[in-house]
Scaffold this active site. Structure first.
Site, PDB file in Angstrom:
ATOM      1  N   LYS A  98     -58.112 -82.562  68.552  1.00  0.00           N
ATOM      2  CA  LYS A  98     -58.742 -81.396  67.989  1.00  0.00           C
ATOM      3  C   LYS A  98     -58.889 -80.219  68.953  1.00  0.00           C
ATOM      4  CE  LYS A  98     -59.308 -83.365  63.992  1.00  0.00           C
ATOM      5  NZ  LYS A  98     -58.404 -82.890  62.576  1.00  0.00           N
ATOM      6  N   GLU A 120     -65.246 -76.538  59.242  1.00  0.00           N
ATOM      7  CA  GLU A 120     -65.641 -77.783  58.558  1.00  0.00           C
ATOM      8  C   GLU A 120     -65.337 -78.799  59.434  1.00  0.00           C
ATOM      9  OE1 GLU A 120     -62.684 -76.267  58.576  1.00  0.00           O
ATOM     10  OE2 GLU A 120     -61.423 -78.027  59.084  1.00  0.00           O
ATOM     11  N   SER A 382     -54.636 -90.126  68.636  1.00  0.00           N
ATOM     12  CA  SER A 382     -55.371 -88.906  68.352  1.00  0.00           C
ATOM     13  C   SER A 382     -56.833 -88.954  68.932  1.00  0.00           C
ATOM     14  CB  SER A 382     -55.131 -88.678  66.958  1.00  0.00           C
ATOM     15  OG  SER A 382     -55.765 -89.459  66.166  1.00  0.00           O
TER      16      SER A 382
HETATM   17  C1  LIG Z   1     -59.042 -88.702  66.043  1.00  0.00           C
HETATM   18  C2  LIG Z   1     -58.547 -88.246  64.895  1.00  0.00           C
HETATM   19  N1  LIG Z   1     -57.570 -88.276  64.452  1.00  0.00           N
HETATM   20  C3  LIG Z   1     -56.935 -87.611  63.271  1.00  0.00           C
HETATM   21  C4  LIG Z   1     -58.029 -86.711  62.324  1.00  0.00           C
HETATM   22  C5  LIG Z   1     -57.323 -86.525  61.320  1.00  0.00           C
HETATM   23  O1  LIG Z   1     -57.021 -85.256  61.358  1.00  0.00           O
HETATM   24  P1  LIG Z   1     -55.360 -84.739  61.269  1.00  0.00           P
HETATM   25  O2  LIG Z   1     -54.686 -85.393  59.985  1.00  0.00           O
HETATM   26  O3  LIG Z   1     -55.390 -83.366  60.989  1.00  0.00           O
HETATM   27  O4  LIG Z   1     -54.773 -85.019  62.408  1.00  0.00           O
HETATM   28  C6  LIG Z   1     -59.039 -86.662  63.045  1.00  0.00           C
HETATM   29  C7  LIG Z   1     -59.896 -85.765  62.136  1.00  0.00           C
HETATM   30  O5  LIG Z   1     -61.268 -85.749  62.170  1.00  0.00           O
HETATM   31  C8  LIG Z   1     -59.569 -87.236  64.312  1.00  0.00           C
HETATM   32  O6  LIG Z   1     -60.896 -87.200  64.460  1.00  0.00           O
END
Ligand SMILES: Cc1ncc(COP(=O)(O)O)c(C=O)c1O
Lengths: 408, 268
Positions: A98, A120, A382
């Site tokens: 993020k 948000e 992620s």
């Molecule tokens: C570690 C992590 N991965 C994925 C996401 C999901 O978001 P996005 O689909 O936009 O990657 C989040 C959302 O809070 C997150 O904290």
């Protein structure tokens, strides 16, 4: 493998109306139309200014800690029967991908002369990242978070406050991410002149889905180079066979997909089975864009359900709907219990505790083991799992009371 | 869904409002949430008409009303909780005969999901002559509005204080029925004082168009209604009416409040 359209126009810029195919657009109250147009102009201008880009990349390197490595998972590979690589977004400052988007948007907000960020958050990762950028750049910050999520992710609420941000509970509807977006948009409608809306995924009105993708493109660009080096030209030209990411709004997935859209790599998004907007394929309009949307027979938006607060969202970014429609990416559902299994598997075999969100990607890989045999699979890790350990502990201990507290 | 209002022809919102405006009357457009209060709400339609409403906005509740403040949100979610849905709301509206134009107010996904053709013809069957879709701005409206035009459903567009001057003529030329001037930079809900932006918005629109100019959002009392109507052709009042009932008032209390709004406007 079926033929993959790997032409450069796949994942190119949206059209002048902010559309990826038939998805996207700018479905916002009239009050916000000029602000969206102003943002689009400001982004176009900044994104073609080498100085802005340098400032952004300097922050990514010196503050966020990029580039994030690609890790080869030897133990997991042996266990699963295919080669597993992780793009380590969990090692970024604040613990998830993020931060890329947030640093880009906060720099842009500053350049536009805005003094306050509003955001948000679901799991709290985007909120923490926004609060972090606000602290760094000396801006005010207000984060809306569903009341349910504030309980599930209490530590992140404290982090945001520690960073000097105000956290406001979204009390309407399901009191999760969708309602936090509603509240943030309502706040933005009323404070549009001074406030910059720092949206946390590739969703919302044009130019957000495009702009947020551009800020996350660094994930895919780095991974492409790192894979080329690691795999060498003899292994599918240095490209993994499959690229996997979890999909809530879809920002981490878009980020990593963008580096491989013009290759023959298969792109796979993992959705929570009870939050599978793409899986259901029903188009709809909410939060500023047309995309796939979970809704009832009358068009009322339905509540998603997921063990992971970050994926608890009934919609999905419009470019994912487009990638699904043209067949360039596929989207697969996984259940909460498969995710909890995968969460433990990754921890045990590799010494990496994943966030529950990317554990969805691994859960799909485990399920698709036979199909993936002998292949090279790149998973976007992620985020890290520190925020989720208390919740998983309660689940594994069967601690009903703790779970109730976290869920409602 | 067979009863059709008899005293005016669908598709004539603009004609009706223009005629009254040109005769020196200030326009009053109160709002009803379809499904709140459960069972009583259809009664409000004829009730409001009987105390001098010139047209009525009927909200079809949507799960995620981003333009709405706490009052309308609460009424919508109470209605949805009682099972309100677009088809049921329209079926009830069809049974009423208020003798004034009715306007559906909902969010675009309700219309999109039903399909443009079906939504337009459902409104018409229910005796509704216009639609307000606050999350469908000028740049996105054409596909729907073209279908609506064919069905003689008038698509009312909003104009907001944030619009640069060059935008207003484009909005009013696509707007049908009247142009809805947003009284403040914000969402629906009552305000202690009338925002100065309400008068400014009314002036800018009056300078731009001959279409009836109606100001809504943040118009909360008879005094404020009268103040805006010094410049505007009329007002939309929503939250102040709904709150009366959320706080325990009866539908009759809401109707008599609309009567007070009428009296205040007649004093302008
Ligand atoms: C570690 C992590 N991965 C994925 C996401 C999901 O978001 P996005 O689909 O936009 O990657 C989040 C959302 O809070 C997150 O904290």
């Amino acid at each position: 493998m079926t033929a993959i359209d790997a032409s450069p126009s796949v994942m190119g810029d949206p059209d002048e109306n902010g559309r990826f195919g038939r998805f996207g657009g700018r479905y916002v109250p009239e009050t916000l139309v000029p602000a969206c147009a102003e943002l689009e102009d400001a982004f176009r201008e900044a994104w073609s200014d080498p100085e802005f880009i340098k400032e952004f990349h300097d922050l990514l390197r010196d503050y966020a800690g990029r580039p994030s490595p690609v890790t080869e998972c030897h133990n997991l590979s042996a266990e699963l029967g295919f080669r597993v690589l992780l793009k380590r977004e969990d090692l970024n400052h604040t613990g998830s991908h993020k931060i890329n988007n947030v640093l880009g948007q906060a720099l842009l907000a500053k350049r536009m002369g805005k003094t306050r960020l509003v955001a948000e958050t679901g799991a709290g990762q985007h909120g923490v990242a926004t609060a972090t950028a606000a602290a760094l750049l000396g801006m005010e910050c207000i984060v809306f978070m569903g009341e349910v999520d504030m309980k599930r992710q209490a530590l992140n609420v404290f982090r945001m406050r520690l960073l000097g941000s105000e956290v406001r509970a979204a009390m309407s509807g399901s009191r999760t991410l969708k309602d936090a977006v509603n509240e943030a948009m309502r706040y933005w409608v009323a404070a549009v002149e001074s406030t910059y809306y720092c949206l946390g995924s590739v969703m919302g009105p044009h130019p957000y889905p495009w702009m947020v993708r551009e800020f996350h493109r660094v994930i895919g660009n780095e991974a492409r180079e790192q894979c080329a080096e690691l795999l060498g030209p003899d292994s599918n030209g240095g490209v993994p066979d499959v690229v996997v990411a979890c999909v809530g709004g879809g920002s981490n997935a878009i980020g990593i997909f963008s580096g491989f859209a013009d290759t023959n790599a298969e792109l796979v998004g993992a959705e929570p089975s009870l939050g599978a907007a793409v899986g259901r394929q029903v188009p709809g309009v909410v939060h500023g864009s047309m995309s796939y949307l979970m809704q009832d027979e009358f068009g009322q938006v339905q509540e998603a359900h997921s063990v992971s607060a970050g994926l608890d969202y009934p919609g999905v970014g419009p470019e994912h709907a487009h990638l699904a429609e043209i067949g360039r990416a596929r989207y697969e559902p996984v259940t909460d219990s498969e995710v909890i299994e995968a969460f433990q598997l990754m921890s045990r075999t590799e010494g990496i505790i994943p966030a529950l969100e990317p554990a969805h990607g691994l859960a799909w890989m485990v399920k698709a083991k036979d199909e993936l045999a002998g292949k090279t699979v790149l998973l976007n890790m992620s985020g890290r799992g520190d925020k989720d350990v208390a919740q998983v502990q309660a689940i594994l201990d069967g601690d009903v009371e703790a779970l109730e507290m976290m869920r409602s | 869904m067979t009863v059709t209002p008899t005293t005016w022809k669908p598709g004539t919102l603009e004609a009706s409002l223009r005629a009254k405006r040109d005769a020196g009357q200030k326009l009053l457009l109160p709002y009803v949430t379809g499904g709140y209060p459960i069972n009583d709400w259809p009664r409000l339609i004829e009730g409001f008409a009987s105390v001098g409403a010139d047209a009525i906005e009927i909200g079809i509740p949507f799960s995620d009303p981003v333009m709405d403040g706490p009052t309308i949100q609460e009424a919508s979610s109470l209605a949805l909780g009682e099972g309100s849905n677009p088809a049921a709301v329209l079926a009830e509206v069809a049974k009423t005969d208020p003798g004034i134009p009715l306007i559906a107010m909902t969010y675009y996904n309700i219309c999109f999901h039903m399909g443009h053709e079906r939504f337009a013809s459902s409104l018409k069957e229910a005796g509704i002559s216009a639609a307000i879709l606050p999350d469908l701005p000028l740049e996105e409206v054409e596909e729907w509005a073209a279908v609506a035009d064919e069905h003689e459903i008038e698509t009312v567009l909003l104009a907001a204080p944030t619009a640069p001057d060059e935008r207003l003529p484009r909005i009013v030329s696509r707007s049908r029925g009247f142009v809805y001037g947003v009284g403040l930079v914000g969402i629906t809900g009552e305000r202690a004082e009338l925002a100065s932006s309400a008068l400014e918005m009314a002036r800018r629109l009056k300078d731009t168009t001959d279409l009836p100019v109606v100001i809504g959002i943040g118009v909360s009392s008879p005094e404020q209604a009268a103040e805006v109507a010094e410049v505007a052709d009329g007002v939309v009042v929503a939250s102040a009416i709904i709150r009366k009932m959320l706080e325990g008032g009866t539908p009759e209390d809401a109707i008599s409040f609309v009567g007070e709004l009428r009296a205040a406007l007649d004093g302008v």
